[in-house]
Write a protein that holds these residues in place. Structure first.
Motif, PDB file in Angstrom:
ATOM      1  N   UNK A   1       0.833  -1.205   0.000  1.00 14.73           N
ATOM      2  CA  UNK A   1       0.000   0.000   0.000  1.00 14.73           C
ATOM      3  C   UNK A   1       0.871   1.260   0.000  1.00 14.73           C
ATOM      4  N   UNK A   2       1.911   1.247   0.842  1.00  9.83           N
ATOM      5  CA  UNK A   2       2.789   2.409   0.918  1.00  9.83           C
ATOM      6  C   UNK A   2       3.622   2.568  -0.353  1.00  9.83           C
ATOM      7  N   UNK A   3       4.113   1.445  -0.883  1.00  7.28           N
ATOM      8  CA  UNK A   3       4.956   1.509  -2.083  1.00  7.28           C
ATOM      9  C   UNK A   3       4.173   1.985  -3.291  1.00  7.28           C
ATOM     10  N   UNK A   4       2.879   1.665  -3.355  1.00 10.24           N
ATOM     11  CA  UNK A   4       2.070   2.020  -4.518  1.00 10.24           C
ATOM     12  C   UNK A   4       1.340   3.340  -4.344  1.00 10.24           C
ATOM     13  N   UNK A   5       1.419   3.926  -3.131  1.00  2.81           N
ATOM     14  CA  UNK A   5       0.677   5.157  -2.860  1.00  2.81           C
ATOM     15  C   UNK A   5       1.370   6.401  -3.381  1.00  2.81           C
ATOM     16  N   UNK A   6       2.613   6.288  -3.785  1.00  2.00           N
ATOM     17  CA  UNK A   6       3.351   7.460  -4.261  1.00  2.00           C
ATOM     18  C   UNK A   6       4.776   7.417  -3.776  1.00  2.00           C
ATOM     19  N   UNK A   7       5.572   8.419  -4.151  1.00  2.00           N
ATOM     20  CA  UNK A   7       6.984   8.432  -3.765  1.00  2.00           C
ATOM     21  C   UNK A   7       7.175   8.373  -2.258  1.00  2.00           C
ATOM     22  N   UNK A   8       8.142   7.581  -1.815  1.00  2.00           N
ATOM     23  CA  UNK A   8       8.507   7.483  -0.405  1.00  2.00           C
ATOM     24  C   UNK A   8       9.646   8.466  -0.152  1.00  2.00           C
ATOM     25  N   UNK A   9       9.527   9.283   0.906  1.00  2.00           N
ATOM     26  CA  UNK A   9      10.592  10.251   1.145  1.00  2.00           C
ATOM     27  C   UNK A   9      11.873   9.541   1.586  1.00  2.00           C
ATOM     28  N   UNK A  10      12.981  10.243   1.441  1.00  5.45           N
ATOM     29  CA  UNK A  10      14.285   9.630   1.688  1.00  5.45           C
ATOM     30  C   UNK A  10      14.436   9.167   3.123  1.00  5.45           C
ATOM     31  N   UNK A  11      13.904   9.938   4.091  1.00  8.28           N
ATOM     32  CA  UNK A  11      14.030   9.566   5.506  1.00  8.28           C
ATOM     33  C   UNK A  11      13.339   8.237   5.792  1.00  8.28           C
ATOM     34  N   UNK A  12      12.156   8.043   5.214  1.00  6.74           N
ATOM     35  CA  UNK A  12      11.424   6.786   5.415  1.00  6.74           C
ATOM     36  C   UNK A  12      12.135   5.637   4.713  1.00  6.74           C
ATOM     37  N   UNK A  13      12.675   5.884   3.524  1.00  7.53           N
ATOM     38  CA  UNK A  13      13.383   4.834   2.793  1.00  7.53           C
ATOM     39  C   UNK A  13      14.613   4.359   3.562  1.00  7.53           C
TER      40      UNK A  13
END
Length: 342
Positions: free
Chosen positions: A216-228
């Motif tokens: 869900x998170x991966x397909x919801x849009x770009x993940x910010x660098x801190x979360x990655x």
């Protein structure tokens, strides 16, 4: 904002390769764990610290240029899929003279002819003996966040089956992120086997799987660098967005009695927003409000009961004081009236 050359594609430097095999003399060997190679001794020594193994100097086949490598003890390593499309795939045939064929599955790009392997062997051409047909070659560029440098590492596999999985995985991620942002993944070497023509063949396949985030998170849009970089924070950030912290002080100020204020503190404690021992600032302010409510209540009672003498039988009315921690709702060391008043 600076300007860039429009006829040059920007790309990060390649620091090294992630391999599923190595050479022992002139003999190729499969490895159940990752083999990391680089021109940089520093990168390889750091990789050995993280994933085990002994760094050593090494020269690839048909090359006189010395590199460094480490046969790690890790079958899975953490990586980041970077912005853009990190995957390229071709059916290739190589010789000592270089690349002889490079096919996109339909057209052999060097000669602009239809796929030569499919024309000769049909749709099951990939099951032919190695060297007689092209190898399905997939190259995935990733970043290893625990190694120094901002460059890329190239994971490469010649597995027909891994090519299908890599393509499907990357396409799904790109559909959600539009090639923007970073995606945390694990690169895991998984042993597989296939039975064909009565023979069982065992081979390794590199699996690319999401790390620390949900589909869900991966397909919801770009993940910010801190979360990655720290996927464990994703759940906490999501919870903070979905459930903003209540204004406990406002609730307490609107309460009618000290018991109501204690209920507010219990609510904050259950949510983990106060120290269970009552040593935090919010607990102290709530206890001060409860003490003030008690003081107001006593003043009202005194006005109602004046002159407050004994009843007809000469007995004075007593006041019941709670001393049990559970009945009061406050920590034992932080009861209203024990230094909490202001």
């Amino acid at each position: 904002m600076g300007s860039r050359l429009r006829n040059i594609q920007a790309r990060a430097a390649e620091h090294g390769r992630l391999r599923t095999g190595y050479t022992n003399g002139n003999r190729p060997m499969r490895s159940p764990n990752w083999v990391i190679t680089s021109h940089s001794e520093e990168h390889v020594r750091r990789a050995a610290e993280l994933w085990g193994g002994e760094p050593e100097q090494w020269s690839p086949l048909n090359s006189t240029i010395s590199q460094w490598r480490v046969l790690t003890k890790a079958s899975s390593i953490e990586a980041l899929i970077t912005p853009g499309d990190p995957l390229n795939q071709y059916n290739e045939m190589w010789s000592k003279g270089g690349c002889q064929r490079r096919c996109d599955g339909e057209t052999e790009l060097l000669t602009r002819q239809p796929c030569l392997c499919a024309a000769r062997f049909g749709e099951d051409w990939h099951q032919q003996k190695k060297g007689t047909v092209c190898s399905t070659t997939s190259r995935l560029n990733v970043m290893l966040p625990d190694l120094s440098g901002m460059g890329m590492w190239r994971a490469e596999t010649h597995s027909f089956y891994a090519a299908q999985e890599w393509g499907g995985m990357v396409d799904m991620v790109l559909a959600g992120t539009d090639g923007k942002g970073f995606i945390p993944v694990n690169l895991r070497i998984e042993p597989r086997q296939r039975v064909a023509n009565g023979e069982t063949k065992k081979f390794p396949v590199v699996v690319v799987e999401l790390r620390g985030i949900t589909p869900r998170q991966a397909l919801a849009g770009p993940v910010n660098a801190a979360t990655a970089l720290n996927p464990s924070m994703a759940g906490q950030q999501r919870a903070a967005i979905e459930a903003p912290r209540p204004d406990y002080l406002a609730e307490a100020k609107g309460a009618l009695t000290s018991d109501d204020v204690r209920d507010v503190w219990r609510k904050a404690s259950a949510a983990g927003h106060v120290d269970p021992k009552g040593s935090d600032d919010l607990s102290k302010r709530l206890m001060a409000l409860a003490a003030a409510k008690d003081e107001e209540s006593k003043q009202h009672e005194q006005k109602d009961d004046e002159p407050g003498g004994p009843d007809a039988e000469g007995v004075y009315e007593g006041e019941v004081v709670e001393t049990n921690e559970q009945s009061s709702g406050w920590p034992a060391a932080a009861q209203p009236g024990s230094g909490a008043r202001r």
